[in-house]
Design a protein around this motif. Structure first.
Motif, mmCIF file in Angstrom:
data_model
loop_
_atom_site.group_PDB
_atom_site.id
_atom_site.type_symbol
_atom_site.label_atom_id
_atom_site.label_comp_id
_atom_site.label_asym_id
_atom_site.label_seq_id
_atom_site.Cartn_x
_atom_site.Cartn_y
_atom_site.Cartn_z
ATOM 1 N N GLY A 10 0.800 -1.225 0.000
ATOM 2 C CA GLY A 10 0.000 0.000 0.000
ATOM 3 C C GLY A 10 0.829 1.269 0.000
ATOM 4 N N GLU A 11 2.114 1.199 0.346
ATOM 5 C CA GLU A 11 2.984 2.373 0.284
ATOM 6 C C GLU A 11 3.361 2.647 -1.167
ATOM 7 O OE1 GLU A 11 5.278 2.487 4.543
ATOM 8 O OE2 GLU A 11 6.324 1.533 2.894
ATOM 9 N N THR A 49 6.897 -7.122 4.541
ATOM 10 C CA THR A 49 7.331 -5.967 3.752
ATOM 11 C C THR A 49 8.006 -6.400 2.457
ATOM 12 O OG1 THR A 49 9.491 -5.886 4.855
ATOM 13 C CG2 THR A 49 7.731 -4.517 5.798
ATOM 14 N N TRP A 50 8.152 -5.426 1.542
ATOM 15 C CA TRP A 50 8.878 -5.593 0.286
ATOM 16 C C TRP A 50 10.218 -4.871 0.395
ATOM 17 C CZ3 TRP A 50 6.985 -8.941 -3.035
ATOM 18 C CH2 TRP A 50 5.608 -9.155 -3.116
ATOM 19 N N GLY A 51 11.247 -5.416 -0.239
ATOM 20 C CA GLY A 51 12.562 -4.779 -0.286
ATOM 21 C C GLY A 51 13.117 -4.845 -1.697
ATOM 22 N N LEU A 52 13.848 -3.829 -2.110
ATOM 23 C CA LEU A 52 14.391 -3.770 -3.461
ATOM 24 C C LEU A 52 15.426 -4.873 -3.667
ATOM 25 C CD1 LEU A 52 14.525 -2.254 -6.166
ATOM 26 C CD2 LEU A 52 16.362 -0.882 -5.171
ATOM 27 N N ARG A 53 15.273 -5.613 -4.729
ATOM 28 C CA ARG A 53 16.238 -6.656 -5.102
ATOM 29 C C ARG A 53 17.119 -6.141 -6.249
ATOM 30 N NH1 ARG A 53 17.655 -12.100 -3.637
ATOM 31 N NH2 ARG A 53 18.674 -12.924 -5.470
ATOM 32 N N THR A 54 16.474 -5.589 -7.307
ATOM 33 C CA THR A 54 17.186 -5.092 -8.478
ATOM 34 C C THR A 54 16.465 -3.870 -9.029
ATOM 35 O OG1 THR A 54 17.773 -7.369 -9.053
ATOM 36 C CG2 THR A 54 18.065 -5.714 -10.754
#
Length: 59
Positions: A10-11, A49-54
């Motif tokens: 949602g962010e 949560t989501w985190g940047l991979r690439t």
């Protein structure tokens, strides 16, 4: 934006790229576009949560 930053569903997505959930199983991925909102985590995923991979491209 640092690779270790985490984002809740949602962010607003800060940078286009491939994001992974934080469940640690490395099997839940999402391709997200800057300015859109992060999707819900997949059903049954124990992450939060989501985190940047690439990154999609260099800015």
């Amino acid at each position: 934006m640092e690779k270790n930053e985490r984002y809740r569903p949602g962010e607003t997505v800060p940078a286009s790229g491939i994001y992974e959930c934080d469940c640690g199983q490395e099997h839940h991925w999402s391709t997200d576009v800057r300015g859109h909102t992060f999707p819900p985590l997949p059903a049954g995923c124990p992450g939060s949560t989501w985190g940047l991979r690439t990154r999609a491209h260099q800015e």
